[in-house]
Scaffold this motif. Structure first.
Motif, PDB file in Angstrom:
ATOM      1  N   GLY A   1       0.777  -1.227   0.000  1.00  0.00           N
ATOM      2  CA  GLY A   1       0.000   0.000   0.000  1.00  0.00           C
ATOM      3  C   GLY A   1       0.807   1.274   0.000  1.00  0.00           C
ATOM      4  N   GLY A   2       2.099   1.200   0.312  1.00  0.00           N
ATOM      5  CA  GLY A   2       2.937   2.393   0.349  1.00  0.00           C
ATOM      6  C   GLY A   2       2.976   2.999   1.735  1.00  0.00           C
ATOM      7  N   VAL A   3       4.066   2.838   2.456  1.00  0.00           N
ATOM      8  CA  VAL A   3       4.166   3.357   3.822  1.00  0.00           C
ATOM      9  C   VAL A   3       4.412   4.863   3.778  1.00  0.00           C
ATOM     10  CG1 VAL A   3       5.438   3.250   5.992  1.00  0.00           C
ATOM     11  CG2 VAL A   3       5.030   1.159   4.671  1.00  0.00           C
ATOM     12  N   TRP A   4       3.511   5.608   4.398  1.00  0.00           N
ATOM     13  CA  TRP A   4       3.618   7.064   4.357  1.00  0.00           C
ATOM     14  C   TRP A   4       4.209   7.639   5.642  1.00  0.00           C
ATOM     15  CZ3 TRP A   4       3.736  10.680   0.855  1.00  0.00           C
ATOM     16  CH2 TRP A   4       3.561  12.019   1.230  1.00  0.00           C
ATOM     17  N   ARG A   5       3.826   7.077   6.799  1.00  0.00           N
ATOM     18  CA  ARG A   5       4.286   7.649   8.061  1.00  0.00           C
ATOM     19  C   ARG A   5       4.543   6.538   9.066  1.00  0.00           C
ATOM     20  NH1 ARG A   5       4.195  12.828   9.591  1.00  0.00           N
ATOM     21  NH2 ARG A   5       2.746  13.378   7.913  1.00  0.00           N
ATOM     22  N   LEU A   6       5.610   6.699   9.851  1.00  0.00           N
ATOM     23  CA  LEU A   6       5.980   5.748  10.894  1.00  0.00           C
ATOM     24  C   LEU A   6       6.080   6.475  12.223  1.00  0.00           C
ATOM     25  CD1 LEU A   6       8.840   3.833   9.038  1.00  0.00           C
ATOM     26  CD2 LEU A   6       6.500   3.022   9.399  1.00  0.00           C
ATOM     27  N   LYS A   7       5.556   5.854  13.293  1.00  0.00           N
ATOM     28  CA  LYS A   7       5.617   6.466  14.623  1.00  0.00           C
ATOM     29  C   LYS A   7       5.968   5.403  15.667  1.00  0.00           C
ATOM     30  CE  LYS A   7       4.557  10.799  13.958  1.00  0.00           C
ATOM     31  NZ  LYS A   7       3.309  11.376  14.486  1.00  0.00           N
ATOM     32  N   TRP A   8       7.095   5.584  16.343  1.00  0.00           N
ATOM     33  CA  TRP A   8       7.426   4.729  17.469  1.00  0.00           C
ATOM     34  C   TRP A   8       6.538   5.078  18.653  1.00  0.00           C
ATOM     35  CZ3 TRP A   8      10.348   0.553  16.958  1.00  0.00           C
ATOM     36  CH2 TRP A   8      11.316   0.513  15.933  1.00  0.00           C
ATOM     37  N   HIS A   9       6.176   4.063  19.438  1.00  0.00           N
ATOM     38  CA  HIS A   9       5.411   4.300  20.660  1.00  0.00           C
ATOM     39  C   HIS A   9       6.244   5.171  21.596  1.00  0.00           C
ATOM     40  CE1 HIS A   9       3.370   3.547  24.472  1.00  0.00           C
ATOM     41  NE2 HIS A   9       2.352   3.053  23.781  1.00  0.00           N
ATOM     42  N   PRO A  10       5.636   6.125  22.308  1.00  0.00           N
ATOM     43  CA  PRO A  10       6.426   7.056  23.133  1.00  0.00           C
ATOM     44  C   PRO A  10       7.127   6.419  24.319  1.00  0.00           C
ATOM     45  CG  PRO A  10       4.060   7.401  23.449  1.00  0.00           C
ATOM     46  CD  PRO A  10       4.203   6.490  22.284  1.00  0.00           C
ATOM     47  N   THR A  11       6.654   5.258  24.781  1.00  0.00           N
ATOM     48  CA  THR A  11       7.310   4.626  25.939  1.00  0.00           C
ATOM     49  C   THR A  11       7.662   3.163  25.713  1.00  0.00           C
ATOM     50  OG1 THR A  11       5.178   4.019  26.947  1.00  0.00           O
ATOM     51  CG2 THR A  11       6.123   6.149  27.561  1.00  0.00           C
TER      52      THR A  11
ATOM     53  N   LEU B   1       7.324  -1.061  19.738  1.00  0.00           N
ATOM     54  CA  LEU B   1       6.069  -0.912  19.007  1.00  0.00           C
ATOM     55  C   LEU B   1       6.166   0.214  17.987  1.00  0.00           C
ATOM     56  CD1 LEU B   1       3.516  -1.352  21.928  1.00  0.00           C
ATOM     57  CD2 LEU B   1       4.223  -3.052  20.222  1.00  0.00           C
ATOM     58  N   LEU B   2       5.816  -0.092  16.759  1.00  0.00           N
ATOM     59  CA  LEU B   2       5.920   0.857  15.656  1.00  0.00           C
ATOM     60  C   LEU B   2       4.579   0.948  14.938  1.00  0.00           C
ATOM     61  CD1 LEU B   2       7.729   2.696  13.907  1.00  0.00           C
ATOM     62  CD2 LEU B   2       8.307   0.668  12.537  1.00  0.00           C
ATOM     63  N   LEU B   3       4.049   2.152  14.812  1.00  0.00           N
ATOM     64  CA  LEU B   3       2.783   2.413  14.125  1.00  0.00           C
ATOM     65  C   LEU B   3       3.071   2.858  12.700  1.00  0.00           C
ATOM     66  CD1 LEU B   3      -0.333   2.914  14.127  1.00  0.00           C
ATOM     67  CD2 LEU B   3       0.180   5.201  15.069  1.00  0.00           C
ATOM     68  N   ALA B   4       2.411   2.224  11.736  1.00  0.00           N
ATOM     69  CA  ALA B   4       2.645   2.525  10.322  1.00  0.00           C
ATOM     70  C   ALA B   4       1.344   2.913   9.635  1.00  0.00           C
ATOM     71  CB  ALA B   4       3.264   1.309   9.617  1.00  0.00           C
ATOM     72  N   ALA B   5       1.357   4.058   8.956  1.00  0.00           N
ATOM     73  CA  ALA B   5       0.257   4.471   8.089  1.00  0.00           C
ATOM     74  C   ALA B   5       0.615   4.070   6.661  1.00  0.00           C
ATOM     75  CB  ALA B   5       0.034   5.983   8.185  1.00  0.00           C
ATOM     76  N   CYS B   6      -0.161   3.172   6.096  1.00  0.00           N
ATOM     77  CA  CYS B   6       0.244   2.499   4.855  1.00  0.00           C
ATOM     78  C   CYS B   6      -0.593   2.895   3.646  1.00  0.00           C
ATOM     79  CB  CYS B   6       0.217   0.986   5.061  1.00  0.00           C
ATOM     80  SG  CYS B   6       1.340   0.418   6.357  1.00  0.00           S
ATOM     81  N   MET B   7      -1.037   4.105   3.566  1.00  0.00           N
ATOM     82  CA  MET B   7      -1.744   4.672   2.414  1.00  0.00           C
ATOM     83  C   MET B   7      -2.898   3.784   1.943  1.00  0.00           C
ATOM     84  SD  MET B   7       1.481   6.425   0.378  1.00  0.00           S
ATOM     85  CE  MET B   7       0.456   7.177  -0.867  1.00  0.00           C
TER      86      MET B   7
ATOM     87  N   ASN C   1      -3.251   0.634   2.370  1.00  0.00           N
ATOM     88  CA  ASN C   1      -3.345  -0.612   3.134  1.00  0.00           C
ATOM     89  C   ASN C   1      -3.518  -0.357   4.628  1.00  0.00           C
ATOM     90  OD1 ASN C   1      -3.392  -3.448   3.328  1.00  0.00           O
ATOM     91  ND2 ASN C   1      -1.227  -3.515   3.852  1.00  0.00           N
ATOM     92  N   ASP C   2      -4.270   0.703   4.972  1.00  0.00           N
ATOM     93  CA  ASP C   2      -4.706   0.922   6.351  1.00  0.00           C
ATOM     94  C   ASP C   2      -3.558   1.226   7.317  1.00  0.00           C
ATOM     95  OD1 ASP C   2      -7.476   0.266   5.625  1.00  0.00           O
ATOM     96  OD2 ASP C   2      -6.742  -1.780   5.454  1.00  0.00           O
ATOM     97  N   PHE C   3      -3.847   1.070   8.615  1.00  0.00           N
ATOM     98  CA  PHE C   3      -2.904   1.378   9.693  1.00  0.00           C
ATOM     99  C   PHE C   3      -2.561   0.093  10.441  1.00  0.00           C
ATOM    100  CE2 PHE C   3      -5.428   5.128   8.869  1.00  0.00           C
ATOM    101  CZ  PHE C   3      -4.509   6.157   8.848  1.00  0.00           C
ATOM    102  N   HIS C   4      -1.273  -0.085  10.766  1.00  0.00           N
ATOM    103  CA  HIS C   4      -0.832  -1.325  11.387  1.00  0.00           C
ATOM    104  C   HIS C   4       0.171  -1.024  12.506  1.00  0.00           C
ATOM    105  CE1 HIS C   4      -2.697  -3.469   8.033  1.00  0.00           C
ATOM    106  NE2 HIS C   4      -2.097  -2.603   7.245  1.00  0.00           N
ATOM    107  N   ILE C   5       0.163  -1.891  13.523  1.00  0.00           N
ATOM    108  CA  ILE C   5       1.111  -1.812  14.626  1.00  0.00           C
ATOM    109  C   ILE C   5       2.027  -3.022  14.546  1.00  0.00           C
ATOM    110  CG2 ILE C   5       1.413  -1.787  17.126  1.00  0.00           C
ATOM    111  CD1 ILE C   5      -1.378  -0.491  17.313  1.00  0.00           C
ATOM    112  N   LEU C   6       3.330  -2.769  14.463  1.00  0.00           N
ATOM    113  CA  LEU C   6       4.322  -3.835  14.354  1.00  0.00           C
ATOM    114  C   LEU C   6       5.043  -4.013  15.678  1.00  0.00           C
ATOM    115  CD1 LEU C   6       4.217  -2.210  11.449  1.00  0.00           C
ATOM    116  CD2 LEU C   6       6.039  -3.800  10.875  1.00  0.00           C
ATOM    117  N   HIS C   7       5.354  -5.265  16.005  1.00  0.00           N
ATOM    118  CA  HIS C   7       6.139  -5.581  17.193  1.00  0.00           C
ATOM    119  C   HIS C   7       7.563  -5.907  16.740  1.00  0.00           C
ATOM    120  CE1 HIS C   7       7.431  -7.576  20.898  1.00  0.00           C
ATOM    121  NE2 HIS C   7       6.419  -6.971  21.484  1.00  0.00           N
TER     122      HIS C   7
END
Length: 430
Positions: free
Chosen positions: A262-272, A276-282, A284-290
């Motif tokens: 889907g094309g990864v547009w934005r990545l955000k690490w969990h603050p604490t 855990l990594l949050l990915a906005a995939c254009m 292909n929705d939003f996913h949380i990776l371990h």
């Protein structure tokens, strides 16, 4: 690693214009404050014999998240400002002069600075503080603060633009001042970010992605590699791009590669929670990776522990909140096979998706746009098994508050994620 994972929508908000970026405030006591930026392109028209150039407008929304009861929508709009189209926005990670500061990359080529001010009524609002134009006839595309590891000394901002340039600016007494600017790419520089472990290092890109040293000659990149969608990890000296995890000491070979589609547009690490990594995939929705095993040196892709699939357009903006949720979410029955169903519950639309590895149990608004309390939409669900803890502690069970936005359907979603390993749940039932 077995787990029980559940995402649940708390509220959906129509931004009217295309929404592309959201950010929770990282500065205490404003962890319940959320901002959302929009980008709307107005196509040019022909008037008589002259062509009128297209224009870009935007809005800056300020929200407050409240946990006052199940009958009230948790998100309250505090402020809406008409602005130039917003390409990116980010809070400074630490307060400056006692206030939270918000930076905005605008389609006018400006980097704008706002401060968050408290009112006597107990609410808050954004006030214009400073702005600098990084270049004429270009779009400011992204920005990042040098304070990712909560260090307030020598606060700087990096900004990239549509001319392929990267600018570094200082922030002193609320005023932006350009320190350096250089031509970094032949085409748009879609992303720029500080290395939080060494703020003399800056990453910029679209393709290739380039590592720059602030102390070196600007036209001599330190490293060159491929990609888009970057955020430095404040917990480990690693680097990620296109959901590739890198060791910042060795950028020649990624630690892990996770194909999201889907094309990864934005990545955000969990603050604490450093894994855990949050990915906005254009597309292909939003996913949380371990990412724990990858960061510890194991090969292979990072498993997806949760997904949020209810947006109907380009998944662009996403962020974690530091706010701890008070109550656990009710859980749905365990699924034995993938299924997707639409059912009516007391006149409200209920959308539910479950899979063997993760459960997505989501309540939305009704056809009239009214908020559906969680207690009504999930009246048949039983309480969640296992403890729900504050995500500020390093533990294996979490409950998190998130926000995401999508472009063409101009929607902002606020949702929660509850994650509990199966062994924790089994132990609580014995």
């Amino acid at each position: 690693m077995p787990w029980k994972s559940r995402t649940r929508s708390l509220q959906v908000f129509d931004t009217e214009q295309s929404a592309d970026t959201v950010e929770w405030c990282p500065v205490s006591p404003h962890h319940n404050v959320l901002v959302c930026g929009t980008y709307q392109l107005h196509k040019g028209v022909r008037v008589r014999t002259e062509d009128v150039a297209p224009s870009r407008t935007g809005r800056l929304y300020l929200f407050e998240f409240r946990q006052e009861g199940s009958l009230c929508p948790p998100l309250t709009e505090l402020q809406c400002l008409d602005t130039a189209a917003i390409l990116d926005l980010k809070w400074c990670h630490v307060p400056l002069s006692g206030k939270a500061l918000l930076g905005i990359a605008a389609a006018t080529g400006e980097l704008q600075l706002y401060s968050l001010s408290d009112s006597q009524e107990g609410s808050c609002s954004l006030q214009t503080l400073s702005s600098v134009q990084v270049g004429a006839e270009r779009l400011a595309l992204s920005l990042d603060w040098s304070t990712g590891r909560m260090d307030s000394s020598d606060v700087r901002v990096v900004c990239s633009d549509s001319a392929g340039c990267v600018s570094v600016l200082s922030v002193a007494e609320g005023t932006l001042t350009t320190l350096s600017q250089w031509k970094a790419h032949d085409f748009e520089a879609w992303i720029s970010a500080f290395s939080y472990w060494d703020t003399q290092l800056i990453y910029s890109g679209n393709t290739p992605l380039i590592l720059w040293s602030v102390t070196s000659v600007w036209d001599q990149p330190k490293e060159t590699f491929g990609g888009l969608g970057v955020e430095s990890n404040q917990f480990r000296d690693h680097y990620d791009e296109q959901v590739l995890l890198w060791d910042g000491r060795n950028m020649r070979q990624p630690l892990s590669e996770s194909a999201m589609g889907g094309g990864v547009w934005r990545l955000k690490w969990h603050p604490t929670q450093q894994h855990l990594l949050l990915a906005a995939c254009m597309h292909n929705d939003f996913h949380i990776l371990h990412c724990q095993q990858a960061l510890e040196g194991s090969e292979g892709a990072c498993p997806v522990v949760a997904s949020y699939i209810l947006h109907n357009s380009l998944a662009y903006g996403a962020d974690w909140s530091r706010l701890a949720l008070d109550k656990p979410a009710p859980c749905s029955p365990n699924a034995t096979e993938p299924k997707e169903s639409l059912t009516e519950s007391r006149g409200h639309l209920r959308i539910q998706y479950e899979s063997p590895t993760a459960s997505f149990d989501t309540s939305l608004e009704d056809d009239a746009g009214q908020y559906i309390p969680e207690s009504i939409s999930a009246h048949s669900s039983k309480p969640a098994a296992g403890p729900v803890i504050n995500p500020d502690h390093d533990a294996s069970s979490l409950t998190c508050l998130l926000a995401s936005c999508s472009f063409y359907d101009h929607m902002l979603h606020v949702w929660r994620w509850d994650w509990t390993p199966d062994e924790i749940q089994q132990g609580s039932q014995q």
